[in-house]
Design a protein around this motif. Structure first.
Motif, PDB file in Angstrom:
ATOM      1  N   VAL A 154       4.685  13.602   1.205  1.00 51.37           N
ATOM      2  CA  VAL A 154       5.824  12.710   1.391  1.00 51.37           C
ATOM      3  C   VAL A 154       5.242  11.334   1.670  1.00 51.37           C
ATOM      4  CG1 VAL A 154       7.953  12.276   2.651  1.00 51.37           C
ATOM      5  CG2 VAL A 154       7.130  14.627   2.357  1.00 51.37           C
ATOM      6  N   LEU A 155       5.485  10.401   0.744  1.00 49.27           N
ATOM      7  CA  LEU A 155       4.805   9.104   0.800  1.00 49.27           C
ATOM      8  C   LEU A 155       5.814   7.967   0.832  1.00 49.27           C
ATOM      9  CD1 LEU A 155       2.282   9.825  -2.113  1.00 49.27           C
ATOM     10  CD2 LEU A 155       1.941  10.300   0.314  1.00 49.27           C
ATOM     11  N   LYS A 156       5.326   6.803   1.202  1.00 50.24           N
ATOM     12  CA  LYS A 156       6.171   5.607   1.125  1.00 50.24           C
ATOM     13  C   LYS A 156       5.279   4.387   0.950  1.00 50.24           C
ATOM     14  CE  LYS A 156       5.991   4.405   5.883  1.00 50.24           C
ATOM     15  NZ  LYS A 156       6.291   4.927   7.162  1.00 50.24           N
ATOM     16  N   PHE A 157       5.889   3.320   0.481  1.00 50.53           N
ATOM     17  CA  PHE A 157       5.154   2.055   0.381  1.00 50.53           C
ATOM     18  C   PHE A 157       5.227   1.330   1.721  1.00 50.53           C
ATOM     19  CE2 PHE A 157       5.948   2.798  -4.156  1.00 50.53           C
ATOM     20  CZ  PHE A 157       4.642   2.684  -4.600  1.00 50.53           C
ATOM     21  N   VAL A 158       4.082   0.821   2.144  1.00 50.02           N
ATOM     22  CA  VAL A 158       4.006   0.089   3.413  1.00 50.02           C
ATOM     23  C   VAL A 158       3.362  -1.276   3.145  1.00 50.02           C
ATOM     24  CG1 VAL A 158       3.779   2.227   4.750  1.00 50.02           C
ATOM     25  CG2 VAL A 158       1.729   1.050   3.971  1.00 50.02           C
ATOM     26  N   GLU A 199      14.444   6.992   0.347  1.00 53.22           N
ATOM     27  CA  GLU A 199      13.429   6.050   0.808  1.00 53.22           C
ATOM     28  C   GLU A 199      12.014   6.416   0.376  1.00 53.22           C
ATOM     29  OE1 GLU A 199      13.208   3.570   3.790  1.00 53.22           O
ATOM     30  OE2 GLU A 199      14.916   3.007   2.567  1.00 53.22           O
ATOM     31  N   ASN A 258       1.782  16.908   3.772  1.00 55.77           N
ATOM     32  CA  ASN A 258       0.894  15.807   4.164  1.00 55.77           C
ATOM     33  C   ASN A 258      -0.381  16.324   4.846  1.00 55.77           C
ATOM     34  OD1 ASN A 258       2.709  14.079   3.066  1.00 55.77           O
ATOM     35  ND2 ASN A 258       3.327  13.098   4.959  1.00 55.77           N
ATOM     36  N   SER A 272       7.736   8.814  13.226  1.00 59.00           N
ATOM     37  CA  SER A 272       8.261   7.438  13.190  1.00 59.00           C
ATOM     38  C   SER A 272       8.270   6.941  11.745  1.00 59.00           C
ATOM     39  CB  SER A 272       7.406   6.514  14.069  1.00 59.00           C
ATOM     40  OG  SER A 272       6.067   6.516  13.621  1.00 59.00           O
ATOM     41  N   PRO A 273       9.217   7.452  10.961  1.00 52.59           N
ATOM     42  CA  PRO A 273       9.264   7.057   9.551  1.00 52.59           C
ATOM     43  C   PRO A 273       9.761   5.611   9.388  1.00 52.59           C
ATOM     44  CG  PRO A 273      11.036   8.598  10.044  1.00 52.59           C
ATOM     45  CD  PRO A 273      10.308   8.349  11.320  1.00 52.59           C
ATOM     46  N   ALA A 274       8.812   4.692   9.295  1.00 53.88           N
ATOM     47  CA  ALA A 274       9.168   3.270   9.174  1.00 53.88           C
ATOM     48  C   ALA A 274       9.851   3.014   7.834  1.00 53.88           C
ATOM     49  CB  ALA A 274       7.906   2.429   9.286  1.00 53.88           C
ATOM     50  N   ASN A 290      10.843   1.433   4.209  1.00 61.06           N
ATOM     51  CA  ASN A 290      10.142   1.161   2.964  1.00 61.06           C
ATOM     52  C   ASN A 290       9.932  -0.353   2.807  1.00 61.06           C
ATOM     53  OD1 ASN A 290       9.418   0.923   0.301  1.00 61.06           O
ATOM     54  ND2 ASN A 290      10.851   2.508  -0.383  1.00 61.06           N
ATOM     55  N   ILE A 291       8.703  -0.751   2.559  1.00 62.91           N
ATOM     56  CA  ILE A 291       8.393  -2.184   2.445  1.00 62.91           C
ATOM     57  C   ILE A 291       9.097  -2.823   1.243  1.00 62.91           C
ATOM     58  CG2 ILE A 291       6.291  -1.935   1.042  1.00 62.91           C
ATOM     59  CD1 ILE A 291       6.500  -4.283   4.008  1.00 62.91           C
ATOM     60  N   ALA A 315       0.841  -1.197   0.000  1.00 62.12           N
ATOM     61  CA  ALA A 315       0.000   0.000   0.000  1.00 62.12           C
ATOM     62  C   ALA A 315       0.880   1.253   0.000  1.00 62.12           C
ATOM     63  CB  ALA A 315      -0.904  -0.002   1.229  1.00 62.12           C
ATOM     64  N   LEU A 316       0.270   2.381  -0.350  1.00 64.05           N
ATOM     65  CA  LEU A 316       0.972   3.675  -0.367  1.00 64.05           C
ATOM     66  C   LEU A 316       0.387   4.558   0.734  1.00 64.05           C
ATOM     67  CD1 LEU A 316       3.036   5.318  -2.123  1.00 64.05           C
ATOM     68  CD2 LEU A 316       1.075   6.167  -3.413  1.00 64.05           C
ATOM     69  N   ARG A 317       1.253   5.133   1.557  1.00 61.72           N
ATOM     70  CA  ARG A 317       0.778   5.962   2.667  1.00 61.72           C
ATOM     71  C   ARG A 317       1.645   7.194   2.845  1.00 61.72           C
ATOM     72  NH1 ARG A 317      -2.929   3.329   2.194  1.00 61.72           N
ATOM     73  NH2 ARG A 317      -4.144   2.101   3.654  1.00 61.72           N
ATOM     74  N   ARG A 318       1.077   8.192   3.546  1.00 59.84           N
ATOM     75  CA  ARG A 318       1.866   9.341   3.959  1.00 59.84           C
ATOM     76  C   ARG A 318       2.882   8.909   5.016  1.00 59.84           C
ATOM     77  NH1 ARG A 318      -2.924  13.892   4.626  1.00 59.84           N
ATOM     78  NH2 ARG A 318      -2.685  14.798   2.568  1.00 59.84           N
ATOM     79  N   VAL A 319       4.044   9.560   4.984  1.00 58.74           N
ATOM     80  CA  VAL A 319       5.076   9.293   5.983  1.00 58.74           C
ATOM     81  C   VAL A 319       4.696   9.997   7.282  1.00 58.74           C
ATOM     82  CG1 VAL A 319       7.485   9.765   6.579  1.00 58.74           C
ATOM     83  CG2 VAL A 319       6.887   9.028   4.263  1.00 58.74           C
ATOM     84  N   ASP A 320       4.832   9.267   8.373  1.00 54.80           N
ATOM     85  CA  ASP A 320       4.675   9.870   9.695  1.00 54.80           C
ATOM     86  C   ASP A 320       6.070  10.336  10.125  1.00 54.80           C
ATOM     87  OD1 ASP A 320       4.411  10.504  12.311  1.00 54.80           O
ATOM     88  OD2 ASP A 320       3.679   8.538  12.974  1.00 54.80           O
ATOM     89  N   PHE A 321       6.267  11.662  10.173  1.00 54.86           N
ATOM     90  CA  PHE A 321       7.620  12.179  10.431  1.00 54.86           C
ATOM     91  C   PHE A 321       8.149  11.788  11.808  1.00 54.86           C
ATOM     92  CE2 PHE A 321       6.065  15.383   7.281  1.00 54.86           C
ATOM     93  CZ  PHE A 321       6.852  14.915   6.249  1.00 54.86           C
TER      94      PHE A 321
END
Lengths: 257, 66
Positions: B59-63, B31, B6, A52-54, A56-57, A44-50
């Motif tokens: 600012v996005l990322k794949f999860v 990233e 965001n 706790s930036p986990a 990249n899957i 899935a694609l989500r906004r980054v939580d600044f």
């Protein structure tokens, strides 16, 4: 045996598609993918939580896999189309699982909005795999819209309740010429096998594997079930009957005089 | 000046490059995915992209997901 699944012009090596949500740790994902034998992997694609930036899957998905980003979070076709375009522009390839949901309790898909998004994205060259409620007319509309497959739910997402929509999925398999991929609700390998015995083209499993006590072992259990189910479908199941029909001869019993 | 990151308003220094903003957030730029006013900004353009008043940055990322 020549039994290949083709999607988006590619031959797919495994009829088990794997989701990457809910794993106890991301480090488990590569092993689960390997043991599942899955080639098509969703994320899935989500906004980054600044705060706790986990990570990249994509780091945990082997390069040879086909990435199937979903449009989860989209509440209408416009939002789904936007997410699909971002995912492709970000280098994810051109496959997309359309997921349009505005119902937060049962997470049931909005077929009408899904059809709109499918038509647009198929025209833009996406390999479109739409998550849908198993309705025959809507499945036909998705097929006409250019979807590569339809992905009806077996039961609500993450519920592990099994093939509750079995009779409707059976009708789709009978009537729709593109592959029918059962997505959502499958909770056990036996249910995956049952879907495949019915003639499903593939199954997409996430929660049942990711939340098992041993996700990697469960990934292999699902892989075996999907293979067994597919082979049973190809072999052709025997007829069911209301009454007993002896398997052993009814003549030559030892007590006969 | 004010930008929207965001979905949230944020004050940053006038004339900041996108790359500077990312560094200020302690994010490893490679990233993530950066969408500025609905346009994807490729990594090589982060240094040369200057943020403007009321820019909308995602600012996005794949999860993990199913």
């Amino acid at each position: 045996m020549d039994d290949k699944l083709f999607l988006g012009g590619r031959e797919i090596s495994s009829r088990l598609f794997l989701g990457t949500g809910k794993f106890p740790a991301k480090t488990v994902i590569p092993a689960a993918i390997a043991r599942s034998g899955s080639q098509v992997i969703t994320m899935a694609l989500r906004r980054v939580d600044f705060d706790s930036p986990a990570e990249n899957i994509l780091t945990y998905i082997p390069k040879e896999c086909i990435l199937l980003p979903n449009t989860s979070g989209a509440r209408n076709s416009d939002e789904a189309v936007r997410i699909a375009r971002i995912a492709r522009a970000a280098g994810c390839g051109s496959w997309v699982k359309i997921e349009v949901i505005s119902d937060n309790k049962y997470l049931l898909p909005d077929n009408a909005e899904t059809i709109k998004a499918a038509a647009l994205l198929a025209k833009e060259g996406f390999v479109v795999l739409p998550y849908m409620s198993p309705d025959l007319m809507d499945a036909r509309r998705l097929q006409e819209a250019g979807a590569a497959a339809v992905m009806p739910l077996g039961a609500p997402i993450g519920s592990n309740r099994g093939l509750k929509t079995k009779e409707l999925i059976r009708i789709l398999i009978d009537e729709i010429s593109i592959p029918v991929i059962v997505d959502a609700g499958i909770g056990k390998p036996s249910e995956a096998a049952e879907a495949m015995e019915m003639g499903a083209g593939a199954v997409l499993v996430n929660t049942a594997i990711a939340t098992a006590r041993d996700p990697v072992l469960m990934a292999e259990a699902f892989a075996l079930a999907v293979k067994a189910g597919r082979q049973a479908y190809l072999a052709g199941l025997g007829a069911t009957k209301d009454y007993a029909e002896a398997s052993s001869p009814l003549t030559g019993f030892l007590q006969e005089r | 000046m004010l930008i929207i990151v965001n979905g949230r308003e944020e004050q940053i220094a006038q004339g900041s490059a996108l790359a500077e903003y990312i560094r200020s957030k302690d994010l490893a730029s490679g990233e993530f995915i950066y969408i500025l006013n609905e346009m994807l900004i490729e990594r090589e353009r982060l240094e040369n992209t200057i943020l403007k008043e009321r820019d909308r940055l995602e600012v996005l990322k794949f999860v993990g997901g199913g």
